[in-house]
Design a protein around this motif. Structure first.
Motif, PDB file in Angstrom:
ATOM      1  N   ARG A   1       3.765   6.234  -4.814  1.00 41.40           N
ATOM      2  CA  ARG A   1       3.262   4.916  -4.420  1.00 41.40           C
ATOM      3  C   ARG A   1       3.968   4.384  -3.171  1.00 41.40           C
ATOM      4  NH1 ARG A   1       3.783   5.507  -9.535  1.00 41.40           N
ATOM      5  NH2 ARG A   1       2.066   5.224 -10.974  1.00 41.40           N
ATOM      6  N   ASN A   2       5.275   4.587  -3.082  1.00 40.23           N
ATOM      7  CA  ASN A   2       6.038   4.074  -1.937  1.00 40.23           C
ATOM      8  C   ASN A   2       5.839   4.907  -0.672  1.00 40.23           C
ATOM      9  OD1 ASN A   2       7.019   2.069  -3.590  1.00 40.23           O
ATOM     10  ND2 ASN A   2       8.918   3.149  -4.048  1.00 40.23           N
TER      11      ASN A   2
ATOM     12  N   THR B   1       2.883   4.072   3.205  1.00 36.93           N
ATOM     13  CA  THR B   1       3.449   3.087   4.121  1.00 36.93           C
ATOM     14  C   THR B   1       2.356   2.549   5.045  1.00 36.93           C
ATOM     15  OG1 THR B   1       3.928   4.771   5.767  1.00 36.93           O
ATOM     16  CG2 THR B   1       5.665   4.316   4.133  1.00 36.93           C
TER      17      THR B   1
ATOM     18  N   TRP C   1      11.776  10.133  -5.629  1.00 33.62           N
ATOM     19  CA  TRP C   1      12.394   8.980  -4.978  1.00 33.62           C
ATOM     20  C   TRP C   1      11.420   7.868  -4.644  1.00 33.62           C
ATOM     21  CZ3 TRP C   1      10.337   7.731  -0.292  1.00 33.62           C
ATOM     22  CH2 TRP C   1       9.581   8.720   0.323  1.00 33.62           C
ATOM     23  N   ASP C   2      10.118   8.140  -4.708  1.00 31.12           N
ATOM     24  CA  ASP C   2       9.161   7.179  -4.157  1.00 31.12           C
ATOM     25  C   ASP C   2       8.156   6.645  -5.177  1.00 31.12           C
ATOM     26  OD1 ASP C   2       7.635   9.462  -4.418  1.00 31.12           O
ATOM     27  OD2 ASP C   2       6.925   9.474  -2.363  1.00 31.12           O
ATOM     28  N   ASP C   3       8.623   6.432  -6.409  1.00 29.22           N
ATOM     29  CA  ASP C   3       7.800   5.808  -7.442  1.00 29.22           C
ATOM     30  C   ASP C   3       6.484   6.550  -7.636  1.00 29.22           C
ATOM     31  OD1 ASP C   3       7.144   3.946  -9.423  1.00 29.22           O
ATOM     32  OD2 ASP C   3       6.266   2.538  -7.981  1.00 29.22           O
TER      33      ASP C   3
END
Length: 167
Positions: free
Chosen positions: A89-90, A93, A84-86
């Protein structure tokens, strides 16, 4: 009621970190710590790079600097396909960056001889895929920097981002 089966998720993360540490070592970095932990958080890998005498001499001439060491605080993100978070990378935070930065401050306080070294915050993106036996054909993906296989998984260092963020 029986005990639930323990997840192998931490083992996958550990293997991703192993792959990155292996690659860093092969490119001239010395691994100082793995999973450095304090009350603020954890840093997956802390590595130190020593420039060769030739590189250091060139830097002294070019920039009038005597430092020939660099510290890297490395965050490793190991993800499976379709995450879900590339690829992780995502997941870097602002809150995660702050935790890493505070943890790096604690490390430098514990090792004051390294406090004046140039420091950077790197991110390594590792993909993890379950190995399927007798697979005919396959898909073409980006060529990894380095790969590691176990009997159950294939790990690929897809991207290494030096100085991914600053503080």
């Amino acid at each position: 009621m029986s005990n639930s089966v323990r997840s192998n998720y931490p083992d996958i993360g550990d293997l991703g970190e192993d792959l990155v540490a292996q690659w860093l070592h092969s490119t001239g970095w010395e691994i100082l710590h793995r999973r450095f932990y304090c009350r603020w958080g954890e840093i997956d890998i802390i590595a130190q790079y020593h420039q060769t005498d030739t590189q250091a001499a060139a830097n002294i001439l070019r920039m009038n600097r005597t430092e020939n060491l660099t510290l890297a605080f490395v965050e490793v993100k190991t993800r499976s396909a379709g995450n879900w978070d590339d690829g992780g990378r995502n997941a870097i935070t602002q809150g995660k960056k702050t935790k890493i930065w505070r943890t790096a401050e604690i490390f430098l306080a514990e090792y004051p001889e390294k406090a004046d070294y140039p420091c950077r915050f790197d991110v390594a993106i590792v993909s993890c895929q379950r190995r399927i036996k007798n697979l005919a054909g396959g898909t073409v993906t980006q060529e990894p920097i380095l790969s590691l296989s176990t009997d159950k998984y294939e790990f690929k260092l897809q991207e290494y981002i030096p100085a991914a963020f600053e503080y």
